[in-house]
Design a protein around this motif. Structure first.
Motif, PDB file in Angstrom:
ATOM      1  N   PHE A 118       0.815  -1.212   0.000  1.00  0.00           N
ATOM      2  CA  PHE A 118       0.000   0.000   0.000  1.00  0.00           C
ATOM      3  C   PHE A 118       0.855   1.271   0.000  1.00  0.00           C
ATOM      4  CE2 PHE A 118      -3.239  -2.966   1.856  1.00  0.00           C
ATOM      5  CZ  PHE A 118      -4.069  -2.935   0.744  1.00  0.00           C
ATOM      6  N   VAL A 119       2.017   1.215   0.605  1.00  0.00           N
ATOM      7  CA  VAL A 119       2.936   2.360   0.520  1.00  0.00           C
ATOM      8  C   VAL A 119       3.355   2.565  -0.932  1.00  0.00           C
ATOM      9  CG1 VAL A 119       5.239   3.196   1.126  1.00  0.00           C
ATOM     10  CG2 VAL A 119       3.757   2.221   2.895  1.00  0.00           C
ATOM     11  N   MET A 120       3.645   1.473  -1.633  1.00  0.00           N
ATOM     12  CA  MET A 120       4.012   1.572  -3.047  1.00  0.00           C
ATOM     13  C   MET A 120       2.864   2.175  -3.860  1.00  0.00           C
ATOM     14  SD  MET A 120       5.056  -1.494  -5.720  1.00  0.00           S
ATOM     15  CE  MET A 120       3.379  -2.172  -5.727  1.00  0.00           C
ATOM     16  N   ILE A 121       1.635   1.723  -3.609  1.00  0.00           N
ATOM     17  CA  ILE A 121       0.480   2.282  -4.306  1.00  0.00           C
ATOM     18  C   ILE A 121       0.344   3.769  -3.999  1.00  0.00           C
ATOM     19  CG2 ILE A 121      -2.028   2.206  -4.533  1.00  0.00           C
ATOM     20  CD1 ILE A 121      -0.655  -0.181  -5.774  1.00  0.00           C
ATOM     21  N   GLY A 122       0.614   4.144  -2.755  1.00  0.00           N
ATOM     22  CA  GLY A 122       0.554   5.555  -2.377  1.00  0.00           C
ATOM     23  C   GLY A 122       1.592   6.388  -3.114  1.00  0.00           C
ATOM     24  N   VAL A 123       2.799   5.856  -3.270  1.00  0.00           N
ATOM     25  CA  VAL A 123       3.857   6.571  -4.009  1.00  0.00           C
ATOM     26  C   VAL A 123       3.452   6.751  -5.470  1.00  0.00           C
ATOM     27  CG1 VAL A 123       6.233   6.421  -4.849  1.00  0.00           C
ATOM     28  CG2 VAL A 123       5.708   5.840  -2.471  1.00  0.00           C
ATOM     29  N   ILE A 124       2.901   5.689  -6.065  1.00  0.00           N
ATOM     30  CA  ILE A 124       2.439   5.795  -7.457  1.00  0.00           C
ATOM     31  C   ILE A 124       1.331   6.831  -7.562  1.00  0.00           C
ATOM     32  CG2 ILE A 124       1.370   4.561  -9.389  1.00  0.00           C
ATOM     33  CD1 ILE A 124       2.590   1.988  -8.248  1.00  0.00           C
ATOM     34  N   GLY A 125       0.411   6.818  -6.600  1.00  0.00           N
ATOM     35  CA  GLY A 125      -0.665   7.794  -6.593  1.00  0.00           C
ATOM     36  C   GLY A 125      -0.151   9.215  -6.478  1.00  0.00           C
ATOM     37  N   PHE A 126       0.886   9.417  -5.675  1.00  0.00           N
ATOM     38  CA  PHE A 126       1.481  10.753  -5.531  1.00  0.00           C
ATOM     39  C   PHE A 126       2.106  11.209  -6.846  1.00  0.00           C
ATOM     40  CE2 PHE A 126       5.313  13.287  -4.763  1.00  0.00           C
ATOM     41  CZ  PHE A 126       4.756  14.379  -4.100  1.00  0.00           C
ATOM     42  N   LEU A 127       2.871  10.322  -7.487  1.00  0.00           N
ATOM     43  CA  LEU A 127       3.506  10.672  -8.757  1.00  0.00           C
ATOM     44  C   LEU A 127       2.466  10.962  -9.833  1.00  0.00           C
ATOM     45  CD1 LEU A 127       6.412   8.051  -8.854  1.00  0.00           C
ATOM     46  CD2 LEU A 127       6.589  10.488  -8.346  1.00  0.00           C
ATOM     47  N   ALA A 128       1.377  10.173  -9.820  1.00  0.00           N
ATOM     48  CA  ALA A 128       0.326  10.398 -10.818  1.00  0.00           C
ATOM     49  C   ALA A 128      -0.416  11.700 -10.555  1.00  0.00           C
ATOM     50  CB  ALA A 128      -0.643   9.226 -10.816  1.00  0.00           C
ATOM     51  N   ALA A 129      -0.748  11.948  -9.291  1.00  0.00           N
ATOM     52  CA  ALA A 129      -1.496  13.160  -8.949  1.00  0.00           C
ATOM     53  C   ALA A 129      -0.688  14.417  -9.238  1.00  0.00           C
ATOM     54  CB  ALA A 129      -1.899  13.120  -7.477  1.00  0.00           C
ATOM     55  N   LYS A 130       0.620  14.337  -9.048  1.00  0.00           N
ATOM     56  CA  LYS A 130       1.491  15.494  -9.297  1.00  0.00           C
ATOM     57  C   LYS A 130       2.011  15.524 -10.728  1.00  0.00           C
ATOM     58  CE  LYS A 130       0.977  16.960  -5.174  1.00  0.00           C
ATOM     59  NZ  LYS A 130       0.115  18.140  -4.962  1.00  0.00           N
ATOM     60  N   LYS A 131       1.525  14.589 -11.546  1.00  0.00           N
ATOM     61  CA  LYS A 131       1.790  14.592 -12.986  1.00  0.00           C
ATOM     62  C   LYS A 131       3.281  14.480 -13.311  1.00  0.00           C
ATOM     63  CE  LYS A 131      -2.168  17.671 -13.286  1.00  0.00           C
ATOM     64  NZ  LYS A 131      -2.262  17.959 -11.851  1.00  0.00           N
ATOM     65  N   ALA A 132       3.969  13.633 -12.578  1.00  0.00           N
ATOM     66  CA  ALA A 132       5.385  13.391 -12.865  1.00  0.00           C
ATOM     67  C   ALA A 132       5.516  12.437 -14.053  1.00  0.00           C
ATOM     68  CB  ALA A 132       6.077  12.780 -11.639  1.00  0.00           C
ATOM     69  N   PHE A 133       6.526  12.669 -14.890  1.00  0.00           N
ATOM     70  CA  PHE A 133       6.864  11.800 -16.030  1.00  0.00           C
ATOM     71  C   PHE A 133       5.781  11.789 -17.120  1.00  0.00           C
ATOM     72  CE2 PHE A 133       8.986   9.820 -12.361  1.00  0.00           C
ATOM     73  CZ  PHE A 133      10.288   9.786 -12.805  1.00  0.00           C
ATOM     74  N   PHE A 134       4.902  12.782 -17.177  1.00  0.00           N
ATOM     75  CA  PHE A 134       3.830  12.713 -18.164  1.00  0.00           C
ATOM     76  C   PHE A 134       4.321  13.171 -19.525  1.00  0.00           C
ATOM     77  CE2 PHE A 134       1.053  12.395 -14.512  1.00  0.00           C
ATOM     78  CZ  PHE A 134       0.173  11.429 -14.966  1.00  0.00           C
ATOM     79  N   ASN A 135       4.536  12.207 -20.411  1.00  0.00           N
ATOM     80  CA  ASN A 135       4.988  12.506 -21.759  1.00  0.00           C
ATOM     81  C   ASN A 135       4.266  11.673 -22.819  1.00  0.00           C
ATOM     82  OD1 ASN A 135       7.489  14.399 -21.476  1.00  0.00           O
ATOM     83  ND2 ASN A 135       7.785  12.828 -19.915  1.00  0.00           N
ATOM     84  N   ALA A 136       3.814  10.488 -22.449  1.00  0.00           N
ATOM     85  CA  ALA A 136       3.163   9.606 -23.422  1.00  0.00           C
ATOM     86  C   ALA A 136       1.728  10.057 -23.670  1.00  0.00           C
ATOM     87  CB  ALA A 136       3.169   8.172 -22.908  1.00  0.00           C
ATOM     88  N   ASP A 137       1.334  10.148 -24.948  1.00  0.00           N
ATOM     89  CA  ASP A 137      -0.054  10.488 -25.237  1.00  0.00           C
ATOM     90  C   ASP A 137      -0.922   9.246 -25.106  1.00  0.00           C
ATOM     91  OD1 ASP A 137      -0.249   9.015 -27.766  1.00  0.00           O
ATOM     92  OD2 ASP A 137       1.045  10.577 -28.591  1.00  0.00           O
ATOM     93  N   GLY A 138      -2.248   9.466 -25.153  1.00  0.00           N
ATOM     94  CA  GLY A 138      -3.188   8.379 -24.907  1.00  0.00           C
ATOM     95  C   GLY A 138      -3.042   7.208 -25.853  1.00  0.00           C
ATOM     96  N   LYS A 139      -2.800   7.485 -27.133  1.00  0.00           N
ATOM     97  CA  LYS A 139      -2.751   6.392 -28.108  1.00  0.00           C
ATOM     98  C   LYS A 139      -1.473   5.567 -27.966  1.00  0.00           C
ATOM     99  CE  LYS A 139      -6.132   7.953 -31.339  1.00  0.00           C
ATOM    100  NZ  LYS A 139      -6.482   9.175 -30.614  1.00  0.00           N
ATOM    101  N   ASN A 140      -0.349   6.206 -27.670  1.00  0.00           N
ATOM    102  CA  ASN A 140       0.873   5.435 -27.439  1.00  0.00           C
ATOM    103  C   ASN A 140       0.765   4.609 -26.161  1.00  0.00           C
ATOM    104  OD1 ASN A 140       2.251   6.216 -29.744  1.00  0.00           O
ATOM    105  ND2 ASN A 140       3.056   8.061 -28.799  1.00  0.00           N
ATOM    106  N   LEU A 141       0.101   5.178 -25.155  1.00  0.00           N
ATOM    107  CA  LEU A 141      -0.133   4.427 -23.929  1.00  0.00           C
ATOM    108  C   LEU A 141      -1.052   3.239 -24.214  1.00  0.00           C
ATOM    109  CD1 LEU A 141       0.341   4.248 -20.896  1.00  0.00           C
ATOM    110  CD2 LEU A 141      -1.642   5.737 -20.569  1.00  0.00           C
ATOM    111  N   ALA A 142      -2.074   3.456 -25.039  1.00  0.00           N
ATOM    112  CA  ALA A 142      -2.974   2.370 -25.421  1.00  0.00           C
ATOM    113  C   ALA A 142      -2.219   1.280 -26.165  1.00  0.00           C
ATOM    114  CB  ALA A 142      -4.109   2.912 -26.296  1.00  0.00           C
ATOM    115  N   LEU A 143      -1.280   1.674 -27.020  1.00  0.00           N
ATOM    116  CA  LEU A 143      -0.481   0.694 -27.762  1.00  0.00           C
ATOM    117  C   LEU A 143       0.349  -0.150 -26.805  1.00  0.00           C
ATOM    118  CD1 LEU A 143       0.368  -0.325 -30.575  1.00  0.00           C
ATOM    119  CD2 LEU A 143       2.197   1.384 -30.531  1.00  0.00           C
ATOM    120  N   SER A 144       0.942   0.482 -25.806  1.00  0.00           N
ATOM    121  CA  SER A 144       1.739  -0.241 -24.822  1.00  0.00           C
ATOM    122  C   SER A 144       0.878  -1.221 -24.028  1.00  0.00           C
ATOM    123  CB  SER A 144       2.415   0.756 -23.870  1.00  0.00           C
ATOM    124  OG  SER A 144       3.051   0.088 -22.802  1.00  0.00           O
TER     125      SER A 144
END
Length: 446
Positions: A118-144
Motif C-alpha cells: 500500500f505504501v508503493m500504491i501511495g507513491v504511485i498515486g502521488f507521482l500520478a497526482a502530481k503529474k510526474a513523467f507525463f509525456n506519453a499520449d493516450g494512443k501510445n499508452l494504449a499501444l503499450s
C-alpha cells in the motif's frame, strides 16, 4: 519447470527497471505494462509478480526523480481532482493501518508485505497526482497496454495448451498453483480492452495499431472461453457493443469468425470432448453469471458467492467496531468460516459446508468488507465515484464510454474473485491514473 519460470519472471523485473532508467519519458507506459503482464503469474504459490514488476519501475522512477530527471507539475487542479486526491490518500493510509493491524493480530511478519504494497500504491498515486513523467499520449499508452495484454494472453493460452498436450494435465489443475484462477488471471482485460478499442477506433493510424487492438479482443475471447471465465466474455462483449457505432459491424463480424475458428481449433487440439460441454453449458453459464451478479436465487452456479457476501454482512454486524472498521487486513478468512458453515447448512448444501476451512478464501467484496468495515467500503466506493465523475465530465472524450464501462466492470469483478492484491486494480481508480492517462487528455478537462 516452476524454478525455470521463476527465474524468467524475476529477470523481467530487471528489464523493466533498466527500461525505465534509459527511457524516463516512457515511465508510465512501462509501469502499466508491468502491472498487466505480471497480474496472474504464479511460480511460488502467490501472485506477487505484478508487485515486483511495478516496484522495480517505481524504484527507477524515484531514482530518476532524485537525479532531477523528472519534475512535478504545479498547475492548479480542478475541485474534483483535489478531492479525489484527498480521498485516495486517506484510502491508502487507512489500508496501510489495517494491514499493520492485521499483521499484529496474526503475529505474522510476512503480512508486512501488505504495508509495503500500500505504501508503493501511495507513491504511485502521488507521482500520478502530481503529474510526474507525463509525456506519453493516450494512443501510445494504449499501444503499450494492448501489446502487453496480447503478450500476456498469448502466454496464458499457450501455457494451458502446452500443459494439456505435453504434460498430461488439465489446464484447470494448475490453477491456482502455476497460474491464478481464470477470473483473476483475466483481470488485465480491464485495461487491455479499452486500450484495444482506442486503437481500433483511432482514425488514420497505421495497420499495427489496428492489428494490436484486434489481437487483444481475439485472444481475450479465446482465453475467456478456453478457461471458462464468464465475466471476461461478458466484459469483452460489452466493450464491443459500446464501441459498435465507431467500429462498424463489417469490421467486427470477420474478427469474431476468426476467433471462433481459433477457439474450436484450440479445444480440438487439447481435448475434443470439451466441445460438447462448451456447446451445452456455456450459454447457461453466462446466464448464471448474470444471476450471480444480481444474486437472484440459490439455484445458480454462483451460490457460494452469494453466501460469502451474506456471511460478510453477518460477521461485521456482530460488533460495532467491526461494523465500522472491520477486523484488520487479511483477517477475513478466519472470521467468515463459522458463518459460511451455518449458511450453507441452512440452504441444504452440506457438502459445501464441510469443505469450509478455518482460513477460508473468498471473493474481493466479502474480503474487503470484513477486513476494513463500512469505512473502508465508503472510501473504496468514493474513489470509484470520483474516478467515474472525472471521466464523465470529459464531454469531448470519444473514449469516455468504454473507459466508464471498464471502471464499472472493475467494481463488478470484486464479488467474483479477490483482486485486492492486484496492482492494476488501484491504478484504475487513483487520481490521474491509468484510465485518465488512457483518455488522452486527463488534465485539460479536470
Amino acid at each position: 519447470m516452476i524454478d525455470l519460470a521463476l527465474a524468467y519472471y524475476l529477470s523481467f523485473a530487471a528489464i523493466l527497471f533498466f527500461a525505465a532508467m534509459v527511457r524516463p519519458k516512457l515511465f508510465w507506459p512501462i509501469l502499466f505494462f508491468g502491472s498487466v503482464v505480471g497480474s496472474g503469474l504464479m511460480a511460488t504459490g502467490v501472485t506477487i509478480f505484478d508487485e515486483i514488476y511495478v516496484f522495480s519501475v517505481v524504484v527507477a522512477g524515484l531514482l530518476l526523480f532524485m537525479a532531477g530527471k523528472a519534475g512535478l507539475h504545479r498547475d492548479k487542479d480542478r475541485f474534483a481532482s483535489v478531492w479525489h486526491q484527498a480521498i485516495f490518500y486517506v484510502f491508502i493510509l487507512y489500508l496501510s493501518w489495517e494491514a499493520l493491524r492485521g499483521a499484529m493480530i496474526l503475529s505474522s511478519p510476512g503480512k508486512i508485505r501488505w504495508i509495503v504494497f500500500f505504501v508503493m500504491i501511495g507513491v504511485i498515486g502521488f507521482l500520478a497526482a502530481k503529474k510526474a513523467f507525463f509525456n506519453a499520449d493516450g494512443k501510445n499508452l494504449a499501444l503499450s497496454l494492448a501489446a502487453g495484454t496480447s503478450l500476456y494472453l498469448a502466454y496464458y493460452l499457450g501455457y494451458g495448451i502446452f500443459t494439456e498436450l505435453f504434460r498430461g494435465l488439465s489446464r484447470f489443475s494448475i490453477q491456482p498453483g502455476e497460474w491464478s484462477t481464470p477470473a483473476y488471471a483475466l483481470f488485465p482485460l480491464i485495461a487491455g480492452i479499452p486500450a484495444a478499442m482506442i486503437l481500433i477506433c483511432a482514425r488514420g493510424k497505421h495497420f499495427y495499431y489496428q492489428s494490436t487492438g484486434w489481437s487483444v479482443v481475439i485472444l481475450g475471447l479465446l482465453a475467456g472461453i478456453y478457461y471458462d471465465s464468464r465475466i471476461a466474455i461478458v466484459f469483452i462483449a460489452t466493450g464491443l457493443l459500446v464501441c459498435l457505432p465507431q467500429i462498424g459491424i463489417k469490421k467486427i463480424a470477420p474478427v469474431l469468425f476468426l476467433a471462433a475458428i481459433g477457439l474450436l481449433s484450440a479445444i480440438a487440439v487439447s481435448d475434443s470432448s470439451k466441445m460438447v460441454r462448451l456447446a451445452d453449458n456455456f450459454g447457461t453459464d453466462l446466464v448464471a453469471t448474470s444471476r450471480g451478479l444480481v444474486l437472484w436465487d440459490d439455484s445458480s452456479k454462483d451460490i457460494d458467492r452469494k453466501v460469502h457476501i451474506k456471511a460478510a454482512i453477518l460477521s461485521i454486524n456482530s460488533d460495532v467496531v467491526a461494523l465500522l472498521f472491520g477486523y484488520g487486513y487479511r483477517m477475513h478468512g478466519y472470521i467468515i468460516g463459522p458463518y459460511l458453515r451455518e449458511l450453507f447448512m441452512q440452504r441444504g448444501f452440506s457438502e459445501m459446508a464441510e469443505k469450509v476451512t478455518d482460513n477460508e478464501s473468498t471473493e474481493g467484496f466479502t474480503a474487503f468488507l470484513v477486513d476494513t468495515g463500512l469505512f473502508g467500503m465508503f472510501l473504496l466506493v468514493a474513489n470509484f465515484i470520483f474516478a467515474g465523475y472525472r471521466l464523465i465530465i470529459q464531454k469531448n472524450n470519444p473514449y469516455r464510454l468504454i473507459l466508464l464501462v471498464s471502471l464499472v466492470f472493475a467494481f463488478l469483478w470484486l464479488p467474483i474473485i479477490n483482486i485486492l492484491d492486484v496492482v492494476l486494480f488501484y491504478l484504475l481508480i487513483m487520481p490521474n491514473g491509468l484510465l485518465f492517462q488512457l483518455s488522452g487528455y486527463p488534465f485539460r478537462r479536470g
